[in-house]
Scaffold this motif. Structure first.
Motif, PDB file in Angstrom:
ATOM      1  N   GLN A 117      45.018  54.042  65.411  1.00  0.00           N
ATOM      2  CA  GLN A 117      46.471  54.224  65.385  1.00  0.00           C
ATOM      3  C   GLN A 117      47.105  53.172  64.469  1.00  0.00           C
ATOM      4  O   GLN A 117      48.108  53.422  63.826  1.00  0.00           O
ATOM      5  CB  GLN A 117      46.991  54.073  66.817  1.00  0.00           C
ATOM      6  N   THR A 152      44.451  56.081  73.211  1.00  0.00           N
ATOM      7  CA  THR A 152      43.794  55.204  72.236  1.00  0.00           C
ATOM      8  C   THR A 152      42.590  54.514  72.863  1.00  0.00           C
ATOM      9  O   THR A 152      41.519  54.431  72.244  1.00  0.00           O
ATOM     10  CB  THR A 152      44.797  54.155  71.697  1.00  0.00           C
ATOM     11  N   ASP A 168      43.753  59.265  65.579  1.00  0.00           N
ATOM     12  CA  ASP A 168      44.812  58.807  66.484  1.00  0.00           C
ATOM     13  C   ASP A 168      46.149  58.841  65.739  1.00  0.00           C
ATOM     14  O   ASP A 168      46.435  57.969  64.925  1.00  0.00           O
ATOM     15  CB  ASP A 168      44.493  57.380  66.956  1.00  0.00           C
TER      16      ASP A 168
END
Ligand SMILES: Nc1ncnc2c1ncn2[C@@H]1O[C@H](COP(=O)(O)OP(=O)(O)OP(=O)(O)O)[C@@H](O)[C@H]1O
Ligand SMILES: [Mg+2]
Length: 247
Positions: A73, A43, A188
């Motif tokens: 994410q 990330t 993500d």
């Protein structure tokens, strides 16, 4: 020419080394899987590519005019407005044009001298022309089709995004990125909040997309279908492998 080049990147968080002198590049149309253990920096690496995290040293070069779309994410930013409008407004430049149109319409209600009136009216015509061009390039029906592909119902189009649960908000964010069709998409863990029909739809959709993509995903099957190169975060640094995950 590469879309993005990372040169000699080093990053530490709270004294812990995440990256040390790593480099890589992303070329147009490349499909890259980004893998590594939990907490290894996947990330953080994507966030560096969109300038949300700055490396302690090294440089990220983005080729001029390259548009990057990032699905994080955790989609926690507050997204305002209704679903369909949110998508339409995500088109680069559209909000700015709309704001300026509103401003000029207000100005034109005032008592202006003839010359100023003409000047403002001309600018307004220009803006409407720009907006019409955006409407051709990014038609609303295309936005609706993407939303439907990701599982939204036609009744949802007018719902405020703020009413949606986290998972559906993430789908809305994903839809807006696909709608903008950037040169490079960073995803993500997009499948975390998707059901199987939506994952299948996303697979097909991404096959048709010509741009480059970096995908973080724990679903190996999905990764295998999607990528032609794997960047792996390993204890020794970053390694790049040709082929899909199995390869
Ligand atoms: N802003 C920050 N400040 C301090 N530490 C951070 C920050 N962002 C990330 N970290 C730490 O850096 C490391 C890498 O985090 P990152 O979220 O990039 O890993 P990841 O590979 O995406 O993990 P996961 O698979 O769990 O999503 C972790 O140890 C994390 O706790
Ligand atoms: Mg992560």
């Amino acid at each position: 020419m590469s879309l993005i080049t990372a040169i000699n990147i080093s990053v530490r968080f709270a004294g812990k080394e995440i990256f040390s002198n790593v480099g890589f590049q992303v070329d147009p149309g490349e499909r890259i899987g980004l893998v590594g253990p939990n907490g290894s920096g996947k990330t953080s690496l994507l966030r560096m590519l969109v300038n949300e995290v700055s490396p302690d040293s090294g440089e990220i070069r983005v080729a001029s005019g390259v548009c990057v779309g990032y699905l994080s994410q955790n989609v926690h930013e507050l997204i305002s407005g209704t679903l369909l409008k949110f998508l339409l407004d995500s088109v680069p430049g559209r909000l700015k044009i709309r704001d300026e149109i509103q401003k000029i319409e207000k100005i034109l209600k005032n008592n202006l001298n003839e010359q100023e009136q003409k000047r403002q009216a001309l600018r307004l015509a220009e803006l409407h022309h720009d907006m019409a061009r955006l409407d051709i390039d990014y038609p609303a029906h295309k936005a609706e089709k993407i939303l439907e592909g990701l599982g939204f119902k036609s009744d949802d189009m007018g719902r405020p995004v703020s009413e949606l649960s986290g998972g559906w908000r993430m789908r809305a964010a994903l839809a807006s990125i696909l709608y903008q069709s950037p040169d490079l998409i960073l995803l993500d863990e997009p499948t975390n909040h998707l059901d199987i029909p939506s994952v299948r739809w996303l697979e097909k959709k991404k096959k048709k997309y010509n741009g480059a993509m970096i995908l973080v995903c724990h679903d190996r099957e999905f990764l295998n279908h999607q990528v032609g190169r794997v960047i792996s975060i390993e204890p020794e640094g970053i390694r790049s492998y040709a082929g899909n995950y199995d390869a």
